[in-house]
Design a protein around this motif. Sequence first.
Motif, PDB file in Angstrom:
ATOM      1  N   ALA A 184       0.836  -1.214   0.000  1.00  0.00           N
ATOM      2  CA  ALA A 184       0.000   0.000   0.000  1.00  0.00           C
ATOM      3  C   ALA A 184       0.867   1.258   0.000  1.00  0.00           C
ATOM      4  O   ALA A 184       0.612   2.208  -0.749  1.00  0.00           O
ATOM      5  CB  ALA A 184      -0.920  -0.007   1.225  1.00  0.00           C
ATOM      6  N   ARG A 185       1.919   1.260   0.823  1.00  0.00           N
ATOM      7  CA  ARG A 185       2.816   2.429   0.846  1.00  0.00           C
ATOM      8  C   ARG A 185       3.450   2.642  -0.520  1.00  0.00           C
ATOM      9  O   ARG A 185       3.629   3.764  -0.978  1.00  0.00           O
ATOM     10  CB  ARG A 185       3.913   2.225   1.882  1.00  0.00           C
ATOM     11  N   ALA A 186       3.819   1.535  -1.174  1.00  0.00           N
ATOM     12  CA  ALA A 186       4.438   1.656  -2.494  1.00  0.00           C
ATOM     13  C   ALA A 186       3.432   2.203  -3.503  1.00  0.00           C
ATOM     14  O   ALA A 186       3.773   3.054  -4.328  1.00  0.00           O
ATOM     15  CB  ALA A 186       4.956   0.292  -2.947  1.00  0.00           C
ATOM     16  N   ALA A 187       2.183   1.737  -3.427  1.00  0.00           N
ATOM     17  CA  ALA A 187       1.166   2.200  -4.399  1.00  0.00           C
ATOM     18  C   ALA A 187       0.886   3.686  -4.218  1.00  0.00           C
ATOM     19  O   ALA A 187       0.787   4.422  -5.204  1.00  0.00           O
ATOM     20  CB  ALA A 187      -0.107   1.378  -4.248  1.00  0.00           C
ATOM     21  N   VAL A 188       0.763   4.162  -2.970  1.00  0.00           N
ATOM     22  CA  VAL A 188       0.487   5.602  -2.785  1.00  0.00           C
ATOM     23  C   VAL A 188       1.696   6.437  -3.215  1.00  0.00           C
ATOM     24  O   VAL A 188       1.538   7.498  -3.818  1.00  0.00           O
ATOM     25  CB  VAL A 188       0.020   5.982  -1.341  1.00  0.00           C
ATOM     26  N   ARG A 189       2.899   5.926  -2.968  1.00  0.00           N
ATOM     27  CA  ARG A 189       4.106   6.667  -3.365  1.00  0.00           C
ATOM     28  C   ARG A 189       4.368   6.602  -4.877  1.00  0.00           C
ATOM     29  O   ARG A 189       5.228   7.299  -5.391  1.00  0.00           O
ATOM     30  CB  ARG A 189       5.332   6.107  -2.637  1.00  0.00           C
ATOM     31  N   THR A 190       3.675   5.709  -5.566  1.00  0.00           N
ATOM     32  CA  THR A 190       3.867   5.631  -7.025  1.00  0.00           C
ATOM     33  C   THR A 190       2.809   6.466  -7.741  1.00  0.00           C
ATOM     34  O   THR A 190       2.742   6.487  -8.971  1.00  0.00           O
ATOM     35  CB  THR A 190       3.865   4.153  -7.482  1.00  0.00           C
ATOM     36  N   GLY A 191       1.978   7.139  -6.964  1.00  0.00           N
ATOM     37  CA  GLY A 191       1.098   8.128  -7.581  1.00  0.00           C
ATOM     38  C   GLY A 191      -0.306   7.671  -7.917  1.00  0.00           C
ATOM     39  O   GLY A 191      -1.002   8.362  -8.667  1.00  0.00           O
ATOM     40  N   ALA A 192      -0.753   6.524  -7.390  1.00  0.00           N
ATOM     41  CA  ALA A 192      -2.132   6.099  -7.652  1.00  0.00           C
ATOM     42  C   ALA A 192      -3.090   7.139  -7.052  1.00  0.00           C
ATOM     43  O   ALA A 192      -2.810   7.721  -6.004  1.00  0.00           O
ATOM     44  CB  ALA A 192      -2.374   4.734  -7.023  1.00  0.00           C
ATOM     45  N   GLY A 193      -4.219   7.378  -7.722  1.00  0.00           N
ATOM     46  CA  GLY A 193      -5.181   8.377  -7.240  1.00  0.00           C
ATOM     47  C   GLY A 193      -5.809   7.958  -5.919  1.00  0.00           C
ATOM     48  O   GLY A 193      -5.853   8.724  -4.959  1.00  0.00           O
TER      49      GLY A 193
END
Length: 505
Positions: free
Chosen positions: A264-273
């Motif tokens: 989850a941390r990786a997904a938010v840091r990769t710019g997912a809306g």
Amino acid sequence: MKIFTAEQIRACDQWTVQHEQVSSLMLMEKAAGRCADWFASQIKSERFWIFCGNGNNGGDGFAIARMLYRKGFDIDVFIDFKNPEYSEDARINLQKLKEISGVDIHDFRQVSEMKFKQDTSIVDAIFGSGFHGSLSLDYQKLIAFLNSIQANKVSIDIPTGLSADGLSDSESVFIADHTLSLQFWKKSFLHPETGNFCGKVHILDIGLSPEFIQKTDTSQYIISDSTVQKIYRPREQFSHKGTYGKVHLIAGSYGKIGAAILAARAAVRTGAGLVTVQAPECGFSILQTACPEAMMLSTGNIFSENLHYEEGITYGIGPGLGTESETQNAFLEFLKKINKPIVLDADALNIIALDNAHLELIPKNSLLTPHPKEFERLFGTSANSFKRLEIAKENAEKFGIFIVLKDRYTQIITPKKTVYYNITGNPGMATGGSGDVLTGIITALLAQKYSSEEAAILGVWLHGKAGDDAAKMNSEEALIAGDLPESLGRVFNELKNSHYKKTTK
Ligand SMILES: NC(=O)C1=CN([C@@H]2O[C@H](COP(=O)(O)OP(=O)(O)OC[C@H]3O[C@@H](n4cnc5c(N)ncnc54)[C@H](O)[C@@H]3O)[C@@H](O)[C@H]2O)[C@H](O)CC1
Ligand SMILES: [K+]
């Protein structure tokens, strides 16, 4: 960047000589010049022992010896006194070397009787891309002796005894600390059984024909920074969170909630809306504390029994999911509903591996991110990593999927059987949770409308770059998976800067 076979490299060499204003001798001079400059700027030694074969690799060695001598280094050269036959360019360069009185030339069989001074570097210019078969006994003894010496060791083009294209038949291979590879990466540098002999690989541009390189087909590539710069799209000025997609990560179970947090941390840091984690309730408070930017959906109590499906969502499934029978059923039912690409990792792959028929349920263009053990469970064992790659190609084509085979140099295999090797990253990333981060990154890119191929290429590159940034901050030893999402910001900034530098004056 294209990866060519030894045969294609030879053809490139010949094409360059035939079509550009350059002779093969000049090409050797250029190659040797690049190597000599590298030695002079990167290596602290005052003296070099340079071992030269009878082909053009040896020719490079003779020219390097001459150039390093002229730069003021103390040079000893070792050749095979029993073999007076040389390639034409090697012969000319040996002759030029013999005209220099300050360079001693010895038979390589004398080397064990010579006094070895501590700060001597050893250069291996014995065999390069023309090597085949195995080494004669004298050469085997030489390689064993050189491998036993404590010294800085550098191979020219390719470590002697190694083949450019795969496993070699040779029992003995020179073990290099550095390999100065001319113009191209070779496939054998990228696989564990053979790459271990190369040390750190440095690619030296010797100006081989760009026209030949462009027109010559290959199905294997290195992911270069310029490939990634072409794929990457900066965020638009007039955009909102809907522009950047909705990610659902189906991850975590009792005792493995950390996997869901990392993804989850990786997904938010990769710019997912928007990022939602579908996880069992036992993980809610830690998940919402550790990653407040993500929302939660309950899938059960301590493991997942009910998975939520919605249209318009991009799914990444598997980290820490568990393989309880209820989870298996829920996941397989869920798979039947989906008809757009998803990311499958860890326990999602382990559940699929339970029955070959499950592979048919995977939506076309999905991305599977197995480590070697998970790959084996899915597609069977293989004798070595070269054979494993062939099995991966067959299955990627058969099922219309992208396989992201995690390794030191992760390989992306497309349904068209193209292979992309990623060279970012470092051994510090061989740590628990690193793969969960990759799942989060790739899923977030897929949600942002990168194609499956683009998401895989950009994803593994970003992941490796984040690892390199984290290792710089914390060392390879102390690197933990949780560092990787924190490093993504610096990597994106660098990528964005290079993107704007390319598109503006
Ligand atoms: N890439 C380029 O454009 C350039 C590469 N250069 C260098 O040239 C070598 C390749 O040279 P080549 O002469 O084709 O091959 P090698 O020197 O590697 O060896 C050939 C030599 O060795 C003999 N041989 C092969 N196998 C064995 C064996 N098992 N035992 C004994 N002898 C063996 C073979 O018969 C030949 O005599 C490349 O790696 C670069 O270093 C150019 O200098 C610049 C352009
Ligand atoms: K060599």
